[in-house]
Design an enzyme around this catalytic site. Structure first.
Site, short mmCIF file in Angstrom:
data_model
loop_
_atom_site.label_atom_id
_atom_site.label_comp_id
_atom_site.label_asym_id
_atom_site.label_seq_id
_atom_site.Cartn_x
_atom_site.Cartn_y
_atom_site.Cartn_z
N CYS A 2 11.19 107.75 -12.22
CA CYS A 2 9.78 107.58 -11.93
C CYS A 2 9.15 106.63 -12.94
O CYS A 2 9.82 106.08 -13.81
CB CYS A 2 9.07 108.94 -11.99
N VAL A 53 14.13 112.31 -5.89
CA VAL A 53 15.57 112.48 -6.05
C VAL A 53 15.96 113.95 -5.86
O VAL A 53 16.96 114.26 -5.23
CB VAL A 53 16.03 111.98 -7.44
N ASN A 74 9.62 111.30 -16.51
CA ASN A 74 10.54 110.37 -15.86
C ASN A 74 11.95 110.72 -16.28
O ASN A 74 12.24 110.75 -17.48
CB ASN A 74 10.21 108.93 -16.28
N GLY A 75 12.83 110.99 -15.32
CA GLY A 75 14.22 111.24 -15.69
C GLY A 75 14.87 112.35 -14.90
O GLY A 75 14.39 112.76 -13.83
N GLY A 373 28.93 102.59 -15.49
CA GLY A 373 29.81 102.80 -16.64
C GLY A 373 29.30 102.33 -17.98
O GLY A 373 30.08 102.25 -18.94
#
Length: 616
Positions: A2, A53, A74-75, A373
């Protein structure tokens, strides 16, 4: 993921500042295209842009509890389910299934110490109405960005600089220190935003903002200790961690894919993710990038000894993914060159970011989340400079050796990237060599050495620390801005702090077991990857070698040089730049010429579009 922003002011009344708050929030619309929210009180104003999400129906923000606590976040908290269970056992009750609500209840139970319990990638601002206090927090490795600034009695914060610059109290001013940081190819300077009096919250840190004071606290840092596991136990523990990390990071209520280059790191993650998908009766989708006619124009380089495409196909077939190749041509790279600059609000890395933006846009058509990665090379020592004695022994940032910009380089000084292309006045003011030396020494002063370790082990610890604090943040910023520019979330399993903590103390010889870079990691993937893939030599993120891209960059740069009213003329030495661009002065590689052109183009556009004021 976000976008978050807001500000607090213990003097002025913010309850009527909704218009200014929403203006800041609107600049972050790309980060959260699904939903916008705001919350205001007398002394706090918080806003949020949501990318859905997890828990699509019940996760709006800012998340407010009893009008006493407000959170904009956010996260992703990867251990939120365990935390929720623990909190329920302590008497907490939840009305959603989101990690946002779990995070707020963590604060209610444990205060600011709640950050010690979080496993994830996050940046958040939490206003405590009772204590009249703002808490700003950033994750352990700095995967998610967070900037803040103080203006009088106000403290403002945001996921991206553009939201701060949208506030009338904040002007686009750049001082000598920040300009030096922007122009140097060191990496990402810890805590620097690029703008005067605007700070980036460092990874593993939080800021407590109160009326009387603002206090920065380190809640996580690397700790050195003897490594007691033998080789087999180390490999097994690494694999245990990676299995757990990938399993946690696949949790989402939207489609998840992997980014696949055919290298060890992305291939290993794709193989582990593919297993999880197969157990669930699903097929994993993977994505890679390539360039039109790449095989025709490819030239073997130290950083890129082989093409990715054959290895991508090998891994995709082995794992059984539904693979997609994003094919990019020169016109698309040129057309999108300035998008990274506008995403960072600063000059960016050129085609290395442009191609990633194009790839994220392609992935966004079918998914919302990808695993990538990043950080395996910084954590396990995969880059060439970890294995180059000159890079190891030279008292500067080790990647300078590969770039030919260290002081003792064989490349003539005028051709080096540090200052040869700048005009003499700015070179004298910025003193880039001295700036780089100061930053290098300041970083070494932070290294947590292990008591009793020999000089070689201590030096390798320094090399790792420089990479983790300067080089990795540059790549994480790139990944965040290019993915979030299209409302797409990228997760980075190798940035799990448990893995980083454990690998930090693995001896250098053990990391290189088998006399190959990242040998310990190659062994950890032995049952999920073919031997030829595991033993592929490290190859960096791909770049086009098509002469048409070099030509396009040369023409664009020469057009800027011919227009003497362009703002970049105040910084550069046009005669030197033109000589390099036209090939009258030879640089060690064509890639360095391309990079110089990209730098001039982006620097010029940034100065012009952002109306930057240089305060030198």
């Amino acid at each position: 993921m976000c976008g978050i922003t807001g500000w607090v002011d213990w003097v002025d009344d913010l309850s009527n500042q909704r218009s200014a708050l929403e203006h800041m929030s609107a600049t972050l619309g790309h980060r959260g295209p699904d939903l916008a929210g705001s919350w205001l009180s007398s002394h706090a104003a918080l806003a949020h842009r949501r990318l859905i999400v997890i828990d699509p129906d019940c996760g709006p923000q800012p998340f407010v509890y009893n009008e006493k606590y407000a959170l904009t976040y956010n996260g992703e908290i990867y251990n939120f389910r365990e935390l929720r269970q623990e909190l329920e056992n302590l008497g907490h009750r939840f009305r959603t299934h989101s990690d946002t609500e779990v995070l707020l209840h963590c604060y209610l139970e444990w205060g600011e110490n709640c950050v010690q319990r979080l496993n994830g990638i996050f940046a958040f601002g939490l206003w405590d109405e009772e204590k009249q206090r703002l808490l700003l927090v950033r994750d352990h490795l700095g995967v998610k960005p967070l900037f803040y600034t103080q203006r009088g009695s106000a403290i403002l914060f945001a996921s991206e600089l553009k939201a701060l610059l949208a506030h009338p109290l904040v002007q686009p001013e750049v001082d000598r220190e920040n300009l030096a940081s922007i122009l140097l190819p060191i990496g990402h300077q810890p805590g620097s935003s690029g703008y005067r009096n605007i700070h980036e919250l460092r990874p593993g840190h939080m800021v407590l903002c109160e009326r009387e004071r603002t206090q920065t606290i380190t809640y996580w840092s690397l700790q050195s200790a003897p490594h007691t596991d033998d080789l087999k136990a180390t490999e097994e523990h690494l694999r245990f961690l990676l299995d757990d990390i990938v399993r946690r990071q696949l949790i989402a209520d939207v489609p998840v894919v992997t980014m696949l280059s055919g290298g060890l790191d992305s291939s290993g993650l794709t193989a582990l993710a593919g297993r999880e998908f197969q157990r669930a009766g699903k097929t994993l989708s993977s994505y890679s990038i390539d360039f039109v006619d790449s095989a025709t124009h490819f030239e073997n380089q130290t950083l890129r000894p082989s093409l990715d495409a054959p290895w991508v196909q090998r891994v995709a077939e082995h794992v059984g993914t539904d693979h997609h190749t994003c094919m990019i041509d020169t016109p698309e790279l040129v057309e999108n060159l300035l998008i990274p600059m506008r995403a960072h609000d600063l000059p960016a890395l050129g085609q290395m970011e442009t191609s990633l933006y194009i790839m994220c846009k392609a992935m966004k058509q079918n998914a919302t989340v990808a695993l990538s990665g990043e950080s395996a090379d910084e954590v396990f020592g995969g880059y060439p400079w970890f294995h180059n004695e000159r890079a190891i022994s030279t008292p500067t940032f080790p990647w300078f050796v590969s770039m030919g910009v260290e002081r003792d380089s064989d490349v003539p000084s005028q051709q080096r990237s540090l200052s040869g292309w700048l005009n003499e006045d700015f070179s004298r003011k910025l003193q880039l060599d001295q700036f780089a030396a100061r930053q290098y020494e300041a970083t070494l002063a932070e290294v947590p050495y292990l008591e009793g370790e020999d000089r070689r082990a201590a030096r390798m610890r320094e090399i790792f620390y420089l990479n983790l604090t300067w080089f990795l943040p540059m790549l994480l910023d790139r990944k965040d801005r290019m993915s979030m520019a299209v409302g797409f979330e990228v997760r980075v399993p190798f940035c799990d702090y448990r893995l980083v903590e454990y690998a930090w103390n693995i001896p250098w010889d053990m990391k290189n077991t088998g006399q190959i870079e990242k040998g310990i990691l190659r062994n950890a993937f032995s049952d999920v990857l073919p031997d030829d893939v595991r033993n592929r030599k490290k190859s960096a993120y791909p770049a086009t070698q098509n002469p048409s891209y070099l030509k396009a960059m040369q023409e664009w740069t020469l057009s800027i040089l011919s227009a003497t009213n362009e703002p970049v003329h105040a910084l550069i030495n046009p005669r030197v730049v033109e000589a390099i661009v036209r090939g009258n002065v030879q640089l060690p590689s064509t890639e360095m010429v391309v990079s110089l052109c990209e730098s001039v183009i982006q620097l010029n556009a940034w100065l012009k579009e952002y109306h930057v004021k240089l305060v030198l």
